[in-house]
Design a protein around this motif. Structure first.
Motif, PDB file in Angstrom:
ATOM      1  N   ILE A  69       0.881  -1.175   0.000  1.00  0.00           N
ATOM      2  CA  ILE A  69       0.000   0.000   0.000  1.00  0.00           C
ATOM      3  C   ILE A  69       0.913   1.218   0.000  1.00  0.00           C
ATOM      4  CG2 ILE A  69      -1.938   1.106   1.191  1.00  0.00           C
ATOM      5  CD1 ILE A  69      -2.097  -1.525   2.878  1.00  0.00           C
ATOM      6  N   THR A  70       1.139   1.768  -1.171  1.00  0.00           N
ATOM      7  CA  THR A  70       2.161   2.812  -1.252  1.00  0.00           C
ATOM      8  C   THR A  70       1.831   3.852  -2.323  1.00  0.00           C
ATOM      9  OG1 THR A  70       4.504   3.232  -1.691  1.00  0.00           O
ATOM     10  CG2 THR A  70       3.556   1.316  -2.772  1.00  0.00           C
ATOM     11  N   SER A  71       2.344   5.059  -2.094  1.00  0.00           N
ATOM     12  CA  SER A  71       2.238   6.092  -3.128  1.00  0.00           C
ATOM     13  C   SER A  71       3.492   6.082  -4.002  1.00  0.00           C
ATOM     14  CB  SER A  71       2.076   7.467  -2.476  1.00  0.00           C
ATOM     15  OG  SER A  71       3.187   7.737  -1.647  1.00  0.00           O
ATOM     16  N   GLN A  72       4.432   5.180  -3.696  1.00  0.00           N
ATOM     17  CA  GLN A  72       5.656   5.079  -4.503  1.00  0.00           C
ATOM     18  C   GLN A  72       5.411   4.106  -5.653  1.00  0.00           C
ATOM     19  OE1 GLN A  72       9.185   3.198  -2.836  1.00  0.00           O
ATOM     20  NE2 GLN A  72      10.451   4.909  -3.526  1.00  0.00           N
ATOM     21  N   HIS A  73       4.976   4.621  -6.775  1.00  0.00           N
ATOM     22  CA  HIS A  73       4.576   3.772  -7.895  1.00  0.00           C
ATOM     23  C   HIS A  73       5.705   3.636  -8.916  1.00  0.00           C
ATOM     24  CE1 HIS A  73       0.039   4.658  -6.956  1.00  0.00           C
ATOM     25  NE2 HIS A  73       0.681   4.068  -5.964  1.00  0.00           N
ATOM     26  N   GLY A  74       6.814   3.065  -8.485  1.00  0.00           N
ATOM     27  CA  GLY A  74       7.985   2.995  -9.354  1.00  0.00           C
ATOM     28  C   GLY A  74       8.698   4.343  -9.354  1.00  0.00           C
ATOM     29  N   LEU A  75       9.574   4.533 -10.343  1.00  0.00           N
ATOM     30  CA  LEU A  75      10.223   5.846 -10.494  1.00  0.00           C
ATOM     31  C   LEU A  75       9.250   6.710 -11.282  1.00  0.00           C
ATOM     32  CD1 LEU A  75      13.917   4.952 -11.400  1.00  0.00           C
ATOM     33  CD2 LEU A  75      12.943   5.562  -9.172  1.00  0.00           C
ATOM     34  N   MET A 342     -22.728   8.917 -21.475  1.00  0.00           N
ATOM     35  CA  MET A 342     -23.437   8.053 -20.522  1.00  0.00           C
ATOM     36  C   MET A 342     -23.359   8.674 -19.125  1.00  0.00           C
ATOM     37  SD  MET A 342     -22.479   4.262 -21.956  1.00  0.00           S
ATOM     38  CE  MET A 342     -23.937   3.377 -21.429  1.00  0.00           C
ATOM     39  N   PRO A 343     -24.209   9.649 -18.839  1.00  0.00           N
ATOM     40  CA  PRO A 343     -24.169  10.286 -17.522  1.00  0.00           C
ATOM     41  C   PRO A 343     -24.491   9.263 -16.425  1.00  0.00           C
ATOM     42  CG  PRO A 343     -26.127  10.967 -18.761  1.00  0.00           C
ATOM     43  CD  PRO A 343     -25.291  10.177 -19.695  1.00  0.00           C
ATOM     44  N   ASN A 344     -23.933   9.484 -15.255  1.00  0.00           N
ATOM     45  CA  ASN A 344     -24.180   8.613 -14.088  1.00  0.00           C
ATOM     46  C   ASN A 344     -23.562   7.208 -14.209  1.00  0.00           C
ATOM     47  OD1 ASN A 344     -25.623  10.724 -12.996  1.00  0.00           O
ATOM     48  ND2 ASN A 344     -27.603   9.932 -13.706  1.00  0.00           N
ATOM     49  N   LEU A 345     -22.737   6.995 -15.225  1.00  0.00           N
ATOM     50  CA  LEU A 345     -22.007   5.724 -15.342  1.00  0.00           C
ATOM     51  C   LEU A 345     -20.540   6.032 -15.052  1.00  0.00           C
ATOM     52  CD1 LEU A 345     -21.971   2.681 -16.259  1.00  0.00           C
ATOM     53  CD2 LEU A 345     -21.349   3.534 -18.509  1.00  0.00           C
ATOM     54  N   TYR A 346     -19.964   5.367 -14.060  1.00  0.00           N
ATOM     55  CA  TYR A 346     -18.622   5.704 -13.595  1.00  0.00           C
ATOM     56  C   TYR A 346     -17.668   4.518 -13.744  1.00  0.00           C
ATOM     57  CZ  TYR A 346     -21.129   9.660 -11.784  1.00  0.00           C
ATOM     58  OH  TYR A 346     -21.912  10.780 -11.705  1.00  0.00           O
ATOM     59  N   VAL A 347     -16.379   4.828 -13.737  1.00  0.00           N
ATOM     60  CA  VAL A 347     -15.372   3.797 -13.948  1.00  0.00           C
ATOM     61  C   VAL A 347     -14.142   4.063 -13.077  1.00  0.00           C
ATOM     62  CG1 VAL A 347     -14.169   4.984 -15.862  1.00  0.00           C
ATOM     63  CG2 VAL A 347     -14.198   2.506 -15.811  1.00  0.00           C
ATOM     64  N   GLY A 348     -13.434   3.031 -12.723  1.00  0.00           N
ATOM     65  CA  GLY A 348     -12.114   3.137 -12.079  1.00  0.00           C
ATOM     66  C   GLY A 348     -11.277   2.010 -12.642  1.00  0.00           C
ATOM     67  N   THR A 349     -10.266   2.351 -13.432  1.00  0.00           N
ATOM     68  CA  THR A 349      -9.475   1.300 -14.092  1.00  0.00           C
ATOM     69  C   THR A 349      -8.085   1.844 -14.420  1.00  0.00           C
ATOM     70  OG1 THR A 349      -9.503  -0.337 -15.882  1.00  0.00           O
ATOM     71  CG2 THR A 349     -10.302   1.860 -16.442  1.00  0.00           C
ATOM     72  N   GLY A 350      -7.236   0.961 -14.979  1.00  0.00           N
ATOM     73  CA  GLY A 350      -5.891   1.404 -15.366  1.00  0.00           C
ATOM     74  C   GLY A 350      -5.027   1.701 -14.155  1.00  0.00           C
ATOM     75  N   PHE A 351      -5.129   0.846 -13.130  1.00  0.00           N
ATOM     76  CA  PHE A 351      -4.393   1.116 -11.889  1.00  0.00           C
ATOM     77  C   PHE A 351      -2.899   0.774 -12.006  1.00  0.00           C
ATOM     78  CE2 PHE A 351      -8.613   0.340  -9.432  1.00  0.00           C
ATOM     79  CZ  PHE A 351      -9.043   1.613  -9.776  1.00  0.00           C
ATOM     80  N   GLN A 352      -2.482   0.251 -13.134  1.00  0.00           N
ATOM     81  CA  GLN A 352      -1.074  -0.031 -13.503  1.00  0.00           C
ATOM     82  C   GLN A 352      -0.255  -0.681 -12.367  1.00  0.00           C
ATOM     83  OE1 GLN A 352       1.677   2.978 -14.378  1.00  0.00           O
ATOM     84  NE2 GLN A 352       1.160   4.213 -12.612  1.00  0.00           N
ATOM     85  N   MET A 356      -3.920  -0.885  -4.856  1.00  0.00           N
ATOM     86  CA  MET A 356      -4.304  -0.857  -3.437  1.00  0.00           C
ATOM     87  C   MET A 356      -4.639   0.579  -3.034  1.00  0.00           C
ATOM     88  SD  MET A 356      -4.181  -4.047  -2.605  1.00  0.00           S
ATOM     89  CE  MET A 356      -4.686  -4.380  -4.275  1.00  0.00           C
ATOM     90  N   THR A 357      -3.768   1.527  -3.389  1.00  0.00           N
ATOM     91  CA  THR A 357      -4.106   2.921  -3.101  1.00  0.00           C
ATOM     92  C   THR A 357      -5.034   3.490  -4.180  1.00  0.00           C
ATOM     93  OG1 THR A 357      -2.051   3.613  -4.179  1.00  0.00           O
ATOM     94  CG2 THR A 357      -2.049   3.526  -1.758  1.00  0.00           C
ATOM     95  N   SER A 358      -4.753   3.177  -5.466  1.00  0.00           N
ATOM     96  CA  SER A 358      -5.556   3.782  -6.547  1.00  0.00           C
ATOM     97  C   SER A 358      -7.034   3.442  -6.409  1.00  0.00           C
ATOM     98  CB  SER A 358      -5.075   3.308  -7.915  1.00  0.00           C
ATOM     99  OG  SER A 358      -3.729   3.628  -8.089  1.00  0.00           O
ATOM    100  N   SER A 359      -7.351   2.234  -5.903  1.00  0.00           N
ATOM    101  CA  SER A 359      -8.769   1.857  -5.763  1.00  0.00           C
ATOM    102  C   SER A 359      -9.439   2.729  -4.709  1.00  0.00           C
ATOM    103  CB  SER A 359      -8.905   0.379  -5.384  1.00  0.00           C
ATOM    104  OG  SER A 359      -8.255   0.130  -4.149  1.00  0.00           O
ATOM    105  N   ASN A 360      -8.693   3.118  -3.672  1.00  0.00           N
ATOM    106  CA  ASN A 360      -9.274   3.987  -2.648  1.00  0.00           C
ATOM    107  C   ASN A 360      -9.444   5.408  -3.185  1.00  0.00           C
ATOM    108  OD1 ASN A 360      -8.905   5.985  -0.221  1.00  0.00           O
ATOM    109  ND2 ASN A 360      -9.813   4.103   0.584  1.00  0.00           N
ATOM    110  N   VAL A 361      -8.442   5.866  -3.944  1.00  0.00           N
ATOM    111  CA  VAL A 361      -8.567   7.172  -4.602  1.00  0.00           C
ATOM    112  C   VAL A 361      -9.814   7.149  -5.485  1.00  0.00           C
ATOM    113  CG1 VAL A 361      -7.511   8.733  -6.303  1.00  0.00           C
ATOM    114  CG2 VAL A 361      -6.056   7.549  -4.636  1.00  0.00           C
ATOM    115  N   ALA A 362      -9.945   6.072  -6.275  1.00  0.00           N
ATOM    116  CA  ALA A 362     -11.051   5.965  -7.231  1.00  0.00           C
ATOM    117  C   ALA A 362     -12.395   5.914  -6.509  1.00  0.00           C
ATOM    118  CB  ALA A 362     -10.864   4.722  -8.096  1.00  0.00           C
ATOM    119  N   ALA A 363     -12.469   5.122  -5.442  1.00  0.00           N
ATOM    120  CA  ALA A 363     -13.746   4.998  -4.716  1.00  0.00           C
ATOM    121  C   ALA A 363     -14.169   6.362  -4.180  1.00  0.00           C
ATOM    122  CB  ALA A 363     -13.612   3.984  -3.585  1.00  0.00           C
TER     123      ALA A 363
END
Ligand SMILES: Cc1cc2nc3c(=O)[nH]c(=O)nc-3n(C[C@H](O)[C@H](O)[C@H](O)COP(=O)(O)OP(=O)(O)OC[C@H]3O[C@@H](n4cnc5c(N)ncnc54)[C@H](O)[C@@H]3O)c2cc1C
Length: 499
Positions: A69-75, A342-352, A356-363
């Motif tokens: 669970i980190t904000s260090q996503h590679g260099l 498509m209003p009211n249709l949402y997505v969270g993807t491409g977390f590369q 673990m952190t990106s899903s929380n940001v997305a939610a």
């Protein structure tokens, strides 16, 4: 091969398959860490939620992750600053740092026992040519007012030339966390498993999510299904591919170290430790390749096992698994409104591989959009962004690969004969002018499929490590009997009868 997390988690939950049509405020498609995080936040706010999951909770990418669970996503921050500017990079970093805090807060509030521990996170190198990129990253992160350090001191069983270190990062057991969220979700959420959404259509101001048995009507829909299966509008298939990585869990029979480690440049090697039933285990990850491209045991698990044996000659490899994640062309996740059409249709993807952190940001972004609250990070991750493509090479690769798999490979007349295929292996043969995907089991029994992806029609390739048919275009995967395993495809392959 299932992950250490899935193999060692005592699952006490059973959920029904959707059998009657129902309605709700928000329908969430997919019960990985992103979908369940959305359900958690939405139900706390009083929304009525339905979650539809094709398989079981957290059984796909989330159940096979490394769970740092980190904000260090590679260099990554030097890249972000150079391509998007300081304030964009700062927003990305703050969003992910907040996510670590949010996850810890949920764990504390809900009393979730998920082996959470704070750890330092390191990107290191032992290559002189890469050392400058470590210095550059340290400078880049410091310019964002984040206290990052250059160090040559780690607890790894070998010395390093240099590393970029983030303090107060963390790790956990992903299944214990996700099921902890499920336990904390209030009564206004219904979860259905083994329920595949096959289509979404607009009806007045609502959406209808279609499954084999019944439908769900809702004002809002969240695509939390990893790679969106909807093709038009959205066109995500033009802007995302999948990359696979492999993991092994090793009993080193020696005391292990703290910290989470990743090499600076591709092909990456990743290390973290965990404790299962009182025993310290070392997780080694790596051997990345674009999903659907050639791999064999030696280039994947074999290469990781070699690393393990180098440092721990008496070690035992207890678990092996792999999974894949979506990579966007500019390396920034797509979060928010799925398409302006498509209003009211949402997505969270491409977390590369940093979900673990990106899903929380997305939610948090998606939930704020649904409740009409401004979110400070929404524009950074906007899924409908129209920016010049930063990664032109990757874009070219995607177009070339898709054209090759959809058109050129199908016209190729060189093919194997059934007799050429070894036992317990597979390949494509030509029978009466048609390409046929053949798998021969250990007894010689033949399983034949039409080797064409049900997502967009790319020619599949045989994966001899997992005995699956994989799509080199967008990463869908099918077992040797043609059953769809992984998104974005949802339909099974056509089966042929070969006498
Ligand atoms: C090898 C590897 C290691 C990683 N390590 C880390 C790490 O250390 N730290 C980190 O932050 N990230 C890591 N990641 C990334 C992280 O694991 C993922 O980004 C994250 O788990 C994705 O979660 P998700 O909920 O979006 O997808 P998933 O977990 O795949 O969930 C999507 C769900 O949707 C369901 N679904 C799909 N289609 C449908 C449909 N039509 N109808 C109904 N349901 C559907 C699927 O069955 C699935 O359960 C790693 C990734 C890989 C590949």
């Amino acid at each position: 091969m299932n992950s250490l997390w899935i193999e060692t988690f005592d699952k006490k939950h059973e959920f029904p398959k959707l059998s009657n049509s129902i309605s709700c405020d928000v329908c969430i498609i997919g019960a990985g860490i992103f979908g369940i995080s959305c359900a958690y936040y939405l139900t706390k706010l009083g929304f009525n939620v339905v979650v539809l999951e094709k398989d079981e909770i957290a059984s796909k990418t989330t159940g096979h992750t490394t769970a740092k669970i980190t904000s260090q996503h590679g260099l990554f921050y030097n890249y972000l600053i150079n391509n998007f500017g300081i304030s964009f990079a700062k927003s990305y970093l703050n969003a992910n740092e907040n996510a670590i805090k949010n996850i810890k807060e949920i764990i504390d509030t809900e009393n979730i026992s998920c082996d959470f521990s704070y750890q330092n996170s390191f990107i290191y190198t032992n290559n002189h040519e890469e050392l400058q990129s470590i210095y550059d990253e340290v400078d880049a992160v410091r310019s964002l007012d984040f206290p990052c350090e250059f160090t040559t001191t780690t607890e790894l069983p070998f010395s390093v030339l240099g590393a970029c270190m983030f303090q107060n990062q963390a790790q956990f057991h992903p299944l214990k966390y996700v099921y902890g969220l499920v336990d904390s979700i209030s009564d206004n959420c219904k979860i259905f498993t083994h329920t595949t959404v096959t289509d979404i259509r607009q009806s007045d101001n609502n959406y209808i999510c279609y499954t084999d048995n019944a439908n769900v009507q809702s004002k809002y829909v969240i695509l939390a299904c990893h790679y969106p299966f909807l093709k038009i509008p959205g066109f995500y298939f033009l802007k995302m591919y999948q990359s696979s990585s492999y993991l092994i869990a090793v009993d080193t029979k020696t005391p292990l170290f703290n910290g989470m480690y990743l090499t600076a440049k591709s092909p990456t090697l990743s290390f973290r430790t965990t404790q299962i039933d009182g025993k310290d285990l070392l997780l080694i990850g790596g051997a990345d390749h674009k999903t659907g491209t050639y791999c064999n045991f030696e280039s994947t698990y074999g290469s990781l096992e070699k690393v393990a044996k180098t440092y721990y000659p008496n070690c035992d490899v207890l678990y092996r698994w792999n999974t894949r994640d979506c990579i966007t062309l500019d390396k920034v996740p797509y979060i928010g409104l799925y398409s302006h059409y498509m209003p009211n249709l949402y997505v969270g993807t491409g977390f590369q591989k940093w979900g673990m952190t990106s899903s929380n940001v997305a939610a948090n972004i998606v939930v704020d959009m649904i409740r009409g609250k401004e979110n400070p990070y929404a524009s950074t991750f906007s899924a409908t962004r129209m920016q010049p493509i930063k990664n032109k090479d990757e874009m070219k690769n995607m177009v070339v690969q898709s054209t090759k798999s959809i058109v050129v490979d199908k016209l190729n007349s060189s093919y194997l004969k059934i007799d050429d295929i070894a036992l317990n292996s597979g390949g494509i043969v030509q029978i009466n002018g048609s390409k046929v995907g053949i798998f021969k089991d250990a007894t010689g029994k033949i399983f034949a499929v039409k080797p064409v992806c049900t997502h967009l029609g790319c020619l599949l390739s045989w994966n001899d490590v997992d005995k699956t048919w994989d799509c080199p275009c967008h990463g869908s995967r099918f077992d040797f009997m043609g059953k769809n395993l992984y998104d974005p495809a949802i339909e099974n392959l056509e089966i042929y009868n070969i006498e």
